[in-house]
Design a protein around this motif. Structure first.
Motif, PDB file in Angstrom:
ATOM      1  N   VAL A  17       0.845  -1.193   0.000  1.00 40.20           N
ATOM      2  CA  VAL A  17       0.000   0.000   0.000  1.00 40.20           C
ATOM      3  C   VAL A  17       0.881   1.243   0.000  1.00 40.20           C
ATOM      4  CG1 VAL A  17      -1.689   1.322   1.338  1.00 40.20           C
ATOM      5  CG2 VAL A  17      -1.920  -1.171   1.128  1.00 40.20           C
ATOM      6  N   CYS A  18       1.931   1.200   0.806  1.00 37.66           N
ATOM      7  CA  CYS A  18       2.868   2.330   0.884  1.00 37.66           C
ATOM      8  C   CYS A  18       4.149   1.932   0.157  1.00 37.66           C
ATOM      9  CB  CYS A  18       3.160   2.686   2.335  1.00 37.66           C
ATOM     10  SG  CYS A  18       1.682   3.100   3.291  1.00 37.66           S
ATOM     11  N   CYS A  19       4.174   2.166  -1.133  1.00 29.55           N
ATOM     12  CA  CYS A  19       5.348   1.792  -1.922  1.00 29.55           C
ATOM     13  C   CYS A  19       5.968   3.031  -2.553  1.00 29.55           C
ATOM     14  CB  CYS A  19       4.982   0.783  -3.010  1.00 29.55           C
ATOM     15  SG  CYS A  19       4.157   1.508  -4.438  1.00 29.55           S
ATOM     16  N   SER A  20       7.180   2.877  -3.017  1.00 27.65           N
ATOM     17  CA  SER A  20       7.843   3.960  -3.723  1.00 27.65           C
ATOM     18  C   SER A  20       7.349   3.992  -5.166  1.00 27.65           C
ATOM     19  CB  SER A  20       9.355   3.754  -3.703  1.00 27.65           C
ATOM     20  OG  SER A  20      10.015   4.750  -4.458  1.00 27.65           O
ATOM     21  N   LEU A  21       7.312   5.184  -5.737  1.00 27.29           N
ATOM     22  CA  LEU A  21       6.895   5.322  -7.139  1.00 27.29           C
ATOM     23  C   LEU A  21       8.091   5.571  -8.053  1.00 27.29           C
ATOM     24  CD1 LEU A  21       3.623   7.421  -6.758  1.00 27.29           C
ATOM     25  CD2 LEU A  21       3.886   4.948  -6.974  1.00 27.29           C
ATOM     26  N   TYR A  22       9.289   5.405  -7.495  1.00 25.99           N
ATOM     27  CA  TYR A  22      10.502   5.571  -8.303  1.00 25.99           C
ATOM     28  C   TYR A  22      11.644   4.840  -7.617  1.00 25.99           C
ATOM     29  CZ  TYR A  22      10.997   9.227  -4.775  1.00 25.99           C
ATOM     30  OH  TYR A  22      11.026   9.907  -3.577  1.00 25.99           O
ATOM     31  N   ASP A  23      12.661   4.522  -8.412  1.00 23.47           N
ATOM     32  CA  ASP A  23      13.854   3.885  -7.841  1.00 23.47           C
ATOM     33  C   ASP A  23      14.675   4.949  -7.118  1.00 23.47           C
ATOM     34  OD1 ASP A  23      13.022   1.581  -9.012  1.00 23.47           O
ATOM     35  OD2 ASP A  23      14.407   1.678 -10.705  1.00 23.47           O
ATOM     36  N   ALA A  24      15.159   4.592  -5.943  1.00 23.76           N
ATOM     37  CA  ALA A  24      15.939   5.551  -5.155  1.00 23.76           C
ATOM     38  C   ALA A  24      16.850   4.779  -4.213  1.00 23.76           C
ATOM     39  CB  ALA A  24      15.004   6.481  -4.384  1.00 23.76           C
ATOM     40  N   GLU A  25      17.510   5.532  -3.371  1.00 21.49           N
ATOM     41  CA  GLU A  25      18.370   4.937  -2.353  1.00 21.49           C
ATOM     42  C   GLU A  25      18.175   5.718  -1.062  1.00 21.49           C
ATOM     43  OE1 GLU A  25      23.044   4.815  -1.697  1.00 21.49           O
ATOM     44  OE2 GLU A  25      22.424   3.385  -3.249  1.00 21.49           O
ATOM     45  N   THR A  26      17.878   5.009   0.025  1.00 22.03           N
ATOM     46  CA  THR A  26      17.666   5.638   1.327  1.00 22.03           C
ATOM     47  C   THR A  26      18.567   4.977   2.343  1.00 22.03           C
ATOM     48  OG1 THR A  26      15.349   6.052   0.769  1.00 22.03           O
ATOM     49  CG2 THR A  26      15.954   6.249   3.085  1.00 22.03           C
ATOM     50  N   ASN A  27      19.391   5.774   3.025  1.00 20.77           N
ATOM     51  CA  ASN A  27      20.328   5.243   4.016  1.00 20.77           C
ATOM     52  C   ASN A  27      21.198   4.127   3.433  1.00 20.77           C
ATOM     53  OD1 ASN A  27      19.262   6.937   6.066  1.00 20.77           O
ATOM     54  ND2 ASN A  27      17.620   5.470   6.478  1.00 20.77           N
ATOM     55  N   GLU A  87      20.324   2.054   1.247  1.00 18.31           N
ATOM     56  CA  GLU A  87      19.516   0.895   0.895  1.00 18.31           C
ATOM     57  C   GLU A  87      18.713   1.190  -0.373  1.00 18.31           C
ATOM     58  OE1 GLU A  87      17.692  -2.898   1.211  1.00 18.31           O
ATOM     59  OE2 GLU A  87      19.498  -2.022   2.104  1.00 18.31           O
ATOM     60  N   PRO A  88      18.818   0.369  -1.408  1.00 19.07           N
ATOM     61  CA  PRO A  88      18.064   0.628  -2.639  1.00 19.07           C
ATOM     62  C   PRO A  88      16.565   0.435  -2.430  1.00 19.07           C
ATOM     63  CG  PRO A  88      19.157  -1.502  -2.749  1.00 19.07           C
ATOM     64  CD  PRO A  88      19.672  -0.828  -1.518  1.00 19.07           C
ATOM     65  N   ILE A  89      15.789   1.363  -2.948  1.00 17.89           N
ATOM     66  CA  ILE A  89      14.334   1.292  -2.911  1.00 17.89           C
ATOM     67  C   ILE A  89      13.844   1.256  -4.355  1.00 17.89           C
ATOM     68  CG2 ILE A  89      12.222   2.388  -2.065  1.00 17.89           C
ATOM     69  CD1 ILE A  89      14.122   1.560   0.157  1.00 17.89           C
ATOM     70  N   TYR A  90      13.030   0.268  -4.682  1.00 23.36           N
ATOM     71  CA  TYR A  90      12.583   0.112  -6.052  1.00 23.36           C
ATOM     72  C   TYR A  90      11.113   0.473  -6.182  1.00 23.36           C
ATOM     73  CZ  TYR A  90      16.952  -2.452  -6.372  1.00 23.36           C
ATOM     74  OH  TYR A  90      18.274  -2.793  -6.309  1.00 23.36           O
ATOM     75  N   ALA A  91      10.773   1.051  -7.323  1.00 25.10           N
ATOM     76  CA  ALA A  91       9.387   1.417  -7.595  1.00 25.10           C
ATOM     77  C   ALA A  91       8.493   0.195  -7.452  1.00 25.10           C
ATOM     78  CB  ALA A  91       9.270   2.004  -8.998  1.00 25.10           C
ATOM     79  N   GLY A  92       7.415   0.368  -6.720  1.00 28.06           N
ATOM     80  CA  GLY A  92       6.497  -0.739  -6.495  1.00 28.06           C
ATOM     81  C   GLY A  92       6.901  -1.650  -5.357  1.00 28.06           C
ATOM     82  N   GLY A  93       8.036  -1.365  -4.718  1.00 31.23           N
ATOM     83  CA  GLY A  93       8.517  -2.213  -3.627  1.00 31.23           C
ATOM     84  C   GLY A  93       8.311  -1.577  -2.264  1.00 31.23           C
ATOM     85  N   PHE A  94       8.698  -2.288  -1.237  1.00 34.62           N
ATOM     86  CA  PHE A  94       8.542  -1.820   0.130  1.00 34.62           C
ATOM     87  C   PHE A  94       9.476  -0.637   0.409  1.00 34.62           C
ATOM     88  CE2 PHE A  94       7.103  -6.256   0.535  1.00 34.62           C
ATOM     89  CZ  PHE A  94       5.888  -6.052   1.169  1.00 34.62           C
ATOM     90  N   LEU A  95       9.012   0.272   1.242  1.00 35.77           N
ATOM     91  CA  LEU A  95       9.830   1.408   1.646  1.00 35.77           C
ATOM     92  C   LEU A  95      10.872   0.976   2.660  1.00 35.77           C
ATOM     93  CD1 LEU A  95       7.053   4.141   2.151  1.00 35.77           C
ATOM     94  CD2 LEU A  95       8.517   3.809   0.156  1.00 35.77           C
ATOM     95  N   ASP A  96      11.826   1.845   2.934  1.00 35.71           N
ATOM     96  CA  ASP A  96      12.827   1.611   3.961  1.00 35.71           C
ATOM     97  C   ASP A  96      12.278   2.132   5.286  1.00 35.71           C
ATOM     98  OD1 ASP A  96      15.671   1.064   4.874  1.00 35.71           O
ATOM     99  OD2 ASP A  96      15.473   3.189   5.363  1.00 35.71           O
ATOM    100  N   PRO A  97      12.128   1.283   6.319  1.00 40.34           N
ATOM    101  CA  PRO A  97      11.546   1.731   7.591  1.00 40.34           C
ATOM    102  C   PRO A  97      12.275   2.911   8.221  1.00 40.34           C
ATOM    103  CG  PRO A  97      11.607  -0.661   7.501  1.00 40.34           C
ATOM    104  CD  PRO A  97      12.396  -0.165   6.323  1.00 40.34           C
ATOM    105  N   GLN A  98      13.597   2.861   8.222  1.00 37.75           N
ATOM    106  CA  GLN A  98      14.353   3.964   8.826  1.00 37.75           C
ATOM    107  C   GLN A  98      14.196   5.233   8.001  1.00 37.75           C
ATOM    108  OE1 GLN A  98      18.401   2.633   9.375  1.00 37.75           O
ATOM    109  NE2 GLN A  98      17.944   1.700  11.351  1.00 37.75           N
ATOM    110  N   GLY A  99      14.186   5.083   6.686  1.00 39.83           N
ATOM    111  CA  GLY A  99      13.987   6.243   5.824  1.00 39.83           C
ATOM    112  C   GLY A  99      12.628   6.873   6.062  1.00 39.83           C
TER     113      GLY A  99
END
Length: 375
Positions: free
Chosen positions: A297-307, A309-321
């Protein structure tokens, strides 16, 4: 001297070797012995022999007799980490308590010689070094748990922690968001475009669910017609995983059966969820990604990197981020807890419980179906 009573061999002036039979070893097919050098008189050697016999007869592993408390604790926490029975964050906390608050005080004491008096002395000295009541309580519980395993493994004959009271820790003040501030937060969210972040905060306010439970929520767990969600899993942050080349995020089942629950939603949240689901589907489709029941439900809409950690569009967010973003959000709009400090996400859970109680509801309902909260 009867067979099995042990032997004393003179090795030099004021030096004796004490030998104790450990019984028949069916694997090696021999009678292994444990020996110890004693510096002193023969009477001293006899005392050591008798002590070793008592320890052997009570089941203590004599070959482990020289292990210090510190050596055992560091090996113990290493074994707990390797077993994967504990969350990585829990292992990290245990290791810190051992390294900072236990080993410097009693680490050099042979494990078998650790006594209730030693532990009480440790409490006293740790308090002098400004260990908080909560820290000392937690460290004591870690030691007690480790010694319970040492008893099972025949390193010790009894657990000295059993005869020492666990240090008391005052319950910390549970902060929450005042009702008028909660109204202001909802107004701020209304002024923003629908996003994973705004939806996560709305769900935190409405349901009192934990951060990991909200971030682990997938569309298959959402029933907009029934106006409810099902908590079936949680997104956990695995600290230290990146050093091992492993995924720093992990989906886990709730710790207890009560963790699995259905939670009702108010009409306002249902409306926002419906809008967000449609918006998310369109945004993902532009990226060539189809929204599925397993899509967070709470996913990223773009590829990124947080702390890192890679975050991919449609995937789970980074909890710490996510927590960092919530902190910046609270700083930007000056949202403060009743403790006077910056609001943390978990305090939305306390806020929801406080509002339920003020409305005459049982906060325990949130593990089943939560009625609408009015502020």
């Amino acid at each position: 001297m009867a067979k099995g009573d042990g032997s004393i061999i003179r090795r030099g002036r004021d030096q004796y070797e004490v030998q104790i039979s450990l019984g028949y070893d069916p694997v090696a097919k021999n009678y292994p012995k444990f020996s110890r050098i004693v510096h002193g008189s023969k009477a001293d050697a006899m005392k050591v022999r008798d002590q070793l016999k008592r320890e052997r007869d009570h089941g203590l592993s004599l070959d482990k007799a020289k292990v210090t408390t510190g050596e055992y604790l560091m090996e113990w926490i290493g074994n707990r980490e390797a077993s994967r029975e504990l969350a990585q964050a829990t292992v990290a906390n245990y290791e810190r308590y051992i390294r900072v608050w236990i080993v410097p005080y009693i680490g050099s004491i042979p494990l078998k010689d650790l006594s209730s008096y030693s532990i009480k002395s440790w409490h006293r000295e740790a308090r002098k070094q400004k260990a908080s009541p909560r820290t000392l309580q937690a460290a004591h519980k870690v030691l007690k748990q480790a010694l319970r395993d040492a008893l099972i493994d025949n390193f010790i004959l009894s657990n000295p922690c059993d005869s020492v009271k666990t240090p008391r820790a005052d319950q910390g003040q549970r902060g929450y968001l005042e009702p008028n501030e909660l109204k202001r937060m909802l107004m701020v969210l209304d002024s923003k475009d629908e996003s994973s972040f705004t939806i996560a905060v709305r769900l935190g306010i409405s349901t009192g669910a934990r951060r990991g439970e909200i971030l682990g929520l997938c569309w298959k767990h959402v029933d907009l017609a029934d106006k409810s969600i099902e908590i079936r899993q949680s997104l956990a942050q695995v600290d230290g995983a990146k050093k091992l080349g492993e995924n720093a995020k992990a989906i886990k089942a709730p710790k207890t059966a009560k963790g699995n629950r259905r939670v009702s939603l108010d009409d306002d949240v249902v409306q926002h969820l419906g809008k967000w689901k449609a918006k998310q589907a369109r945004a993902l489709l532009k990226l060539g990604i189809a929204q599925k029941p397993s899509t967070p439900v709470c996913c990223s809409l773009y590829d990124a990197e947080t702390n890192g950690e890679p975050i991919y569009a449609g995937g789970f967010l980074d909890p710490q981020g996510f927590s960092s973003k919530f902190s910046r959000f609270c700083d930007e709009y000056s949202f403060r807890s009743t403790t006077g400090k910056r609001l943390c996400f978990h305090e939305l859970r306390h806020t929801q419980a406080t509002l339920l109680l003020s409305n005459g509801e049982d906060a325990g309902y949130r593990t089943k179906r939560v009625p609408r909260i009015t502020v």
